[in-house]
Structure formats: C-alpha cells, structure tokens
Design an enzyme around this catalytic site. Sequence first.
Site, PDB file in Angstrom:
ATOM      1  N   SER A 124       0.839  -1.565   0.361  1.00 58.70           N
ATOM      2  CA  SER A 124       0.007   0.081  -0.052  1.00 58.70           C
ATOM      3  C   SER A 124       0.984   1.066   0.163  1.00 58.70           C
ATOM      4  O   SER A 124       0.224   1.996  -0.733  1.00 58.70           O
ATOM      5  CB  SER A 124      -0.865  -0.021   1.043  1.00 58.70           C
ATOM      6  OG  SER A 124      -1.348  -0.403   0.768  1.00 58.70           O
ATOM      7  N   HIS A 145      -2.438  -3.382  -6.127  1.00 58.28           N
ATOM      8  CA  HIS A 145      -2.727  -3.056  -4.983  1.00 58.28           C
ATOM      9  C   HIS A 145      -4.627  -3.566  -5.400  1.00 58.28           C
ATOM     10  O   HIS A 145      -5.409  -2.312  -5.498  1.00 58.28           O
ATOM     11  CB  HIS A 145      -2.904  -2.105  -4.831  1.00 58.28           C
ATOM     12  CG  HIS A 145      -3.047  -1.105  -3.462  1.00 58.28           C
ATOM     13  ND1 HIS A 145      -3.220   0.022  -3.295  1.00 58.28           N
ATOM     14  CD2 HIS A 145      -3.015  -1.544  -2.627  1.00 58.28           C
ATOM     15  CE1 HIS A 145      -3.807  -0.039  -2.065  1.00 58.28           C
ATOM     16  NE2 HIS A 145      -3.184  -0.710  -1.356  1.00 58.28           N
ATOM     17  N   GLU A 157      -5.121  -0.737  -7.725  1.00 57.62           N
ATOM     18  CA  GLU A 157      -4.073  -0.255  -8.675  1.00 57.62           C
ATOM     19  C   GLU A 157      -3.167  -1.004  -9.473  1.00 57.62           C
ATOM     20  O   GLU A 157      -2.696  -2.068  -8.716  1.00 57.62           O
ATOM     21  CB  GLU A 157      -4.100   0.704  -7.074  1.00 57.62           C
ATOM     22  CG  GLU A 157      -5.076   1.704  -7.374  1.00 57.62           C
ATOM     23  CD  GLU A 157      -4.316   2.604  -6.233  1.00 57.62           C
ATOM     24  OE1 GLU A 157      -5.010   4.584  -6.052  1.00 57.62           O
ATOM     25  OE2 GLU A 157      -3.183   2.315  -4.930  1.00 57.62           O
ATOM     26  N   ASN A 195      -4.711   6.694  -1.864  1.00 55.50           N
ATOM     27  CA  ASN A 195      -4.119   6.466  -0.728  1.00 55.50           C
ATOM     28  C   ASN A 195      -3.777   8.203  -0.273  1.00 55.50           C
ATOM     29  O   ASN A 195      -3.400   8.841   0.886  1.00 55.50           O
ATOM     30  CB  ASN A 195      -3.120   5.851   0.326  1.00 55.50           C
ATOM     31  CG  ASN A 195      -4.156   4.713   0.868  1.00 55.50           C
ATOM     32  OD1 ASN A 195      -5.263   4.461   1.030  1.00 55.50           O
ATOM     33  ND2 ASN A 195      -3.536   3.133   1.060  1.00 55.50           N
TER      34      ASN A 195
HETATM   35  N1  LIG Z   1      -5.090  -4.330   5.519  1.00 54.99           N
HETATM   36  C1  LIG Z   1      -5.292  -3.830   4.563  1.00 54.99           C
HETATM   37  O1  LIG Z   1      -6.460  -3.143   4.324  1.00 54.99           O
HETATM   38  C2  LIG Z   1      -4.532  -4.100   3.566  1.00 54.99           C
HETATM   39  C3  LIG Z   1      -4.786  -3.187   1.819  1.00 54.99           C
HETATM   40  C4  LIG Z   1      -4.188  -4.041   1.108  1.00 54.99           C
HETATM   41  C5  LIG Z   1      -2.628  -4.208   0.996  1.00 54.99           C
HETATM   42  N2  LIG Z   1      -2.512  -3.939   2.402  1.00 54.99           N
HETATM   43  C6  LIG Z   1      -0.795  -4.713   1.900  1.00 54.99           C
HETATM   44  O2  LIG Z   1      -0.619  -5.468   1.922  1.00 54.99           O
HETATM   45  C7  LIG Z   1      -0.168  -6.606   2.642  1.00 54.99           C
HETATM   46  C8  LIG Z   1      -0.213  -6.945   3.123  1.00 54.99           C
HETATM   47  O3  LIG Z   1      -1.547  -6.925   4.825  1.00 54.99           O
HETATM   48  P1  LIG Z   1      -2.521  -8.072   5.372  1.00 54.99           P
HETATM   49  O4  LIG Z   1      -3.290  -7.232   6.625  1.00 54.99           O
HETATM   50  O5  LIG Z   1      -2.934  -9.060   4.628  1.00 54.99           O
HETATM   51  O6  LIG Z   1      -1.587  -8.103   6.727  1.00 54.99           O
HETATM   52  P2  LIG Z   1      -1.475 -10.108   7.546  1.00 54.99           P
HETATM   53  O7  LIG Z   1      -0.674  -9.180   9.306  1.00 54.99           O
HETATM   54  O8  LIG Z   1      -3.139 -10.043   7.873  1.00 54.99           O
HETATM   55  O9  LIG Z   1      -0.930 -10.622   6.729  1.00 54.99           O
HETATM   56  C9  LIG Z   1       0.547 -11.068   6.464  1.00 54.99           C
HETATM   57  C10 LIG Z   1       1.072 -12.535   6.263  1.00 54.99           C
HETATM   58  O10 LIG Z   1       2.023 -12.464   5.867  1.00 54.99           O
HETATM   59  C11 LIG Z   1       2.327 -13.665   6.471  1.00 54.99           C
HETATM   60  N3  LIG Z   1       4.323 -13.401   6.069  1.00 54.99           N
HETATM   61  C12 LIG Z   1       4.836 -12.356   6.816  1.00 54.99           C
HETATM   62  N4  LIG Z   1       6.372 -12.513   6.194  1.00 54.99           N
HETATM   63  C13 LIG Z   1       5.859 -13.378   5.191  1.00 54.99           C
HETATM   64  C14 LIG Z   1       6.983 -14.264   4.290  1.00 54.99           C
HETATM   65  N5  LIG Z   1       8.595 -13.602   4.534  1.00 54.99           N
HETATM   66  N6  LIG Z   1       6.841 -14.818   3.889  1.00 54.99           N
HETATM   67  C15 LIG Z   1       5.772 -14.931   3.712  1.00 54.99           C
HETATM   68  N7  LIG Z   1       5.006 -14.900   4.443  1.00 54.99           N
HETATM   69  C16 LIG Z   1       5.197 -13.763   5.580  1.00 54.99           C
HETATM   70  C17 LIG Z   1       2.270 -13.385   7.893  1.00 54.99           C
HETATM   71  O11 LIG Z   1       2.387 -14.675   8.515  1.00 54.99           O
HETATM   72  C18 LIG Z   1       1.090 -13.021   7.552  1.00 54.99           C
HETATM   73  O12 LIG Z   1      -0.170 -13.937   7.761  1.00 54.99           O
HETATM   74  C19 LIG Z   1       1.132  -5.880   3.572  1.00 54.99           C
HETATM   75  O13 LIG Z   1       1.610  -5.012   2.122  1.00 54.99           O
HETATM   76  C20 LIG Z   1      -0.012  -4.343   3.316  1.00 54.99           C
HETATM   77  O14 LIG Z   1       0.399  -3.155   3.588  1.00 54.99           O
HETATM   78  C21 LIG Z   1      -3.291  -3.571   3.348  1.00 54.99           C
END
Ligand SMILES: NC(=O)c1ccc[n+]([C@@H]2O[C@H](COP(=O)([O-])OP(=O)(O)OC[C@H]3O[C@@H](n4cnc5c(N)ncnc54)[C@H](O)[C@@H]3O)[C@@H](O)[C@H]2O)c1
Length: 507
Positions: A124, A145, A157, A195
């Site tokens: 993000s 995204h 995106e 954002n």
């Molecule tokens: N939550 C949101 O609203 C949102 C929206 C758009 C984008 N994002 C982006 O998406 C990504 C994930 O966010 P999320 O909310 O799903 O997080 P989350 O914490 O729910 O999930 C992340 C997962 O990745 C795993 N993980 C961490 N490091 C790892 C690695 N090196 N290899 C394999 N697995 C690994 C963790 O165990 C976890 O299960 C981030 O980059 C975040 O910025 C989040």
Amino acid sequence: MMAALDTAVAVGVVGAGAMGGGIAQVAAAAGHPVVLFDAREGAAEQAVTKLRGVFATLAAKGRMSAEAAEAAGSRLSAAATLAALAPAGLVVEAVVEDLAVKQGLFRDLEALVADGAILATNTSSLSVTAIGAALARPGRLAGLHFFNPAPLMPLVEVVSGLGTDAAVAETLFDTAKAWGKTPVHAASTPGFIVNRVARPYYAEAIRLLEEGAADSATIDALFREAGGFRMGPFELMDMIGHDVNFAVTRSVWSAFFHDPRFTPSLTQQELVAAGFLGRKSGRGFYDYREGAARPAARTADGPAPARITLHGTCAMAASLAARLDAQGVAFARADADDGRVATVDGVAVFVTDGRTAAERAVALGTPAVAVVDTAFDPATAGRLAFATAHSCPAGGGEAVAGLLAAAGIAPTPVADSPGLVVMRTVAMLANEAADAVHRGVCAASSADTAMRLGTNYPRGPLAWADALGVATVAEVLGNLAAFYGEDRYRLSPFLRLRAITGRGCHD
Ligand SMILES: NC(=O)c1ccc[n+]([C@@H]2O[C@H](COP(=O)([O-])OP(=O)(O)OC[C@H]3O[C@@H](n4cnc5c(N)ncnc54)[C@H](O)[C@@H]3O)[C@@H](O)[C@H]2O)c1
C-alpha cells in the site's frame, strides 16, 4: 485484444493474511489454480480451509453454484515451502509491509519461477520501483494493489515502477479485469491514487474540528446528508483505526518530503498516543463503550422567514426554488448583481466561494451577509451548513435557518469558516486528484474511478469539480490559500490551466 493470463496459469500467493486470503479467493473464483504460502506454519492450510468454507457459504446463499464453489475450493492448495510456487505464472505477494522483507522474498521468487512469470506486490505504501530494484529483471514486477476486503472491493491499482515493463502492467490490468475487478493504472508514487487523493477527506475535517467550526457529529452529518458520502470522516477514521490512518498519513507526508499538503494532524497523533484508536479500542472521536450516548448533529431552528427572494439560476437557487414550491412556501424572484442566491429578511445569502461571510460582508460593504455550503445534490440534500458574518444583525442566523428549514433542509450552523465544510473538502480532493494527474500518476478518468470504487465517494473528485465548475473550485482554493496563507491550499496547475481556458477536467 485481451492479454489476461489464461486461467490455466497457476497463481501463487505469498502471505495468507487478510489480503493474501482475499486475493487467493478472487483468483481461484476466476478459474486459476492457486497455491498459497505463508511463513507462519499452518497459516496457509488454515487459509485454504477458511476459503473453502467461504465458497460453500456463497453457494448456500445462491451467489455461486454448488459445482462452481466445489471447483473453486479444489483449485486452492497450501504450499509447505516457497519452492512449491515455482510453476506459478503469476505470484502476488501480500506479506508484512517491510521493504527489506519484500525485496528478499522477490529475490527468492525470481530464482524459482520461470522466465516469463510475473511478480506482483500488494504493497500500500512502499515504492514499487524500490521493491523491483532488488530483482535481476525489475521489468517483470508491478504493484497489484487490492483494497480490503479484496473479494468485495472492485478497485485494483496496477502500479508501474520505473523499471516495470509496460506489457507486464497491461497483462496485470487485463487479468484483474478478467477477475471481475475494475483496474486503473498508476505510477509508483506515494499513496498511489487512492491513499494520496483521500488525505484531504480526513485532514480538512480535523482542521475544521480543531478550529471549532463544528463538532464531529455535525461535520459527519454534513458529509453524509449534504455531501452524499456514505460515512463522515470522523466515523470513517474511527472505523479504519487511528493508528492505521495516522500511519498512512505520516507515510505519504514523509514520502513527499514533508509537503505541507499532507501534514498529519496533532489531534490524530494525540488520539493514537492516548490509545483512542477508534471502534476497535472502544474510543476514538466517538465513545463506543457500553452505554455511551452518540452525540447528535447540531440543527438550528428558525421561524419561517417573512420575506424570501431568490436570485440567479445556479443549481442552489434553482433547487431552493423547487423545494420551496414543493413545500408551498411563497417567495419572490429578482435579479441581483452581486451573485447572491437569496435575500431572506434582509440577509444576503451566498453559496461559499471560499471566503468567509465576514470577508464577503466587508467586500460588499453590507453587514447582513450569510454563506451556505455546497451539496452533492442541492435538490435532495437533507442538510446544509451555513454561517453568518459577525456583522450580521441579530436574527440573521434565524432567518437563514428559517429559509433552509422552509425548503426541507436541516439548517446546520457552523462557525464562519472559509469554504465551510463540503465545498472546502471537495475542492481539496479535486485539487489532489488534479495534481496526481498533472504529475503523470494517472489519467483523470482513473483518478475518478479509483476514488469512487476505492473509497466509495459518491462522485469522482474531478467530475465533481466539473459539476461545480472548475473556475469555482479554483476560486475556492484561491480564497482558502489567501485566508490561511499556507502552501497547503496552493492550486494545482492542472486546475489553474483549466480554469483559465474554460475546459473541464475530463476535456
Ligand atoms: N489490510 C489492508 O487493508 C491492506 C490493503 C491493501 C494492501 N495491504 C498490504 O497487503 C500486505 C499484507 O497485509 P495484510 O493486512 O494482509 O497483513 P496480515 O498481517 O493480515 O498478513 C500478512 C501475512 O504474511 C505472512 N508473512 C509475513 N512475512 C512473510 C514472509 N516473509 N513470507 C511469507 N509470509 C509472510 C504473515 O504470517 C501473515 O499471515 C501489506 O503489504 C499491506 O500493506 C493491506
């Protein structure tokens, strides 16, 4: 010609959290074999089990056939090692938001997958260019995204870094479309489109609160009932969580080298410091604890005015006329050469042009001046903000309130603030969208699509500027800049050019 990935192509998803799980669901539902991997043991299996349950629920609710649900579920599998993603033609990463972790992961993936495989990041806030720079072939990496929850939010995106091959971005764009999403192209810049452009929605509302223009319940109600937004900024920030919202604001501000347009707010910093993170902690701008009363929006009372005259033909004057007619309220019509929309019991009422009522009163040499806000649709708005000049004789506020009430609009008094509430915010959203277009981040149509679908705005900010008139928006911003003397309100050259040449944002 569609260049979407064939559904026979396997999709790898790394990170089985909130976003990774949702992306896996979307890809499997679209027909791809999907392999999920997560560094936390058992997390990928759990996600697959959960997603099969989601498909079964969707089938039970009649949203997909039982066969399709069964097939989609069987296309999902959990991998014990990253190496199991080797056959994937596309790998989407949704792991922790950390540049070094993402770079390391993509280096590992690049050594595993075939030459033609595409790598995508769901980041993000990190630079897609910087993530791709870790690769031997940065051209194969782009941002994809998704918004949360990925299965429900239509926007994606597609973010190109400096090194991203145009063909890779096109394939991801067409693939997202084939998955039922609405993709938009964006360049790798802080906040991408949504954002970045959304920042003023929060920032201007907090500014208004800090300046005592109105309380949060009143400002939220104005955004909903006059602005047509689904949620007001304060209730939305409370839902997102102030830790998350403040972190995004800080990250965009830092990434833009502290451009004052993005300066975070001290009020939100205090909420984070207090642990008042919003709904999830029971307190934010509002109190969600058991038994706490939800404050009501302020609504003024005013007796039916004795004399109403409407002037001009703008949308506000036309809507007031139609609404007074519908309520059986008598009014006169007359020309006025100073741009006012109404005269009510001697008070001149203007739609805000970004100046306070006080400034307008001084400019006109008339003490009895009031300004009203804009609305998404003045013909149906349930509420409208207004303010009277400090010089306005006693009873002036009641007269304006009486006019609005007579037209079936909840009169909402706010302090005499430049651009009031909705106009000020919409002008700033349009300015931000305009600047993104001006700096080559995205097309004007993409900015509007992104804000409608990524944040549920009732109308794209640039289409809104066109509806208000670009010259009007430019005037509002110019007056805000003059009032505050802050760079924050500087007019985007995109709007300036269009205001000068009389073109719309989409021309
Ligand atoms: N939550 C949101 O609203 C949102 C929206 C758009 C984008 N994002 C982006 O998406 C990504 C994930 O966010 P999320 O909310 O799903 O997080 P989350 O914490 O729910 O999930 C992340 C997962 O990745 C795993 N993980 C961490 N490091 C790892 C690695 N090196 N290899 C394999 N697995 C690994 C963790 O165990 C976890 O299960 C981030 O980059 C975040 O910025 C989040």
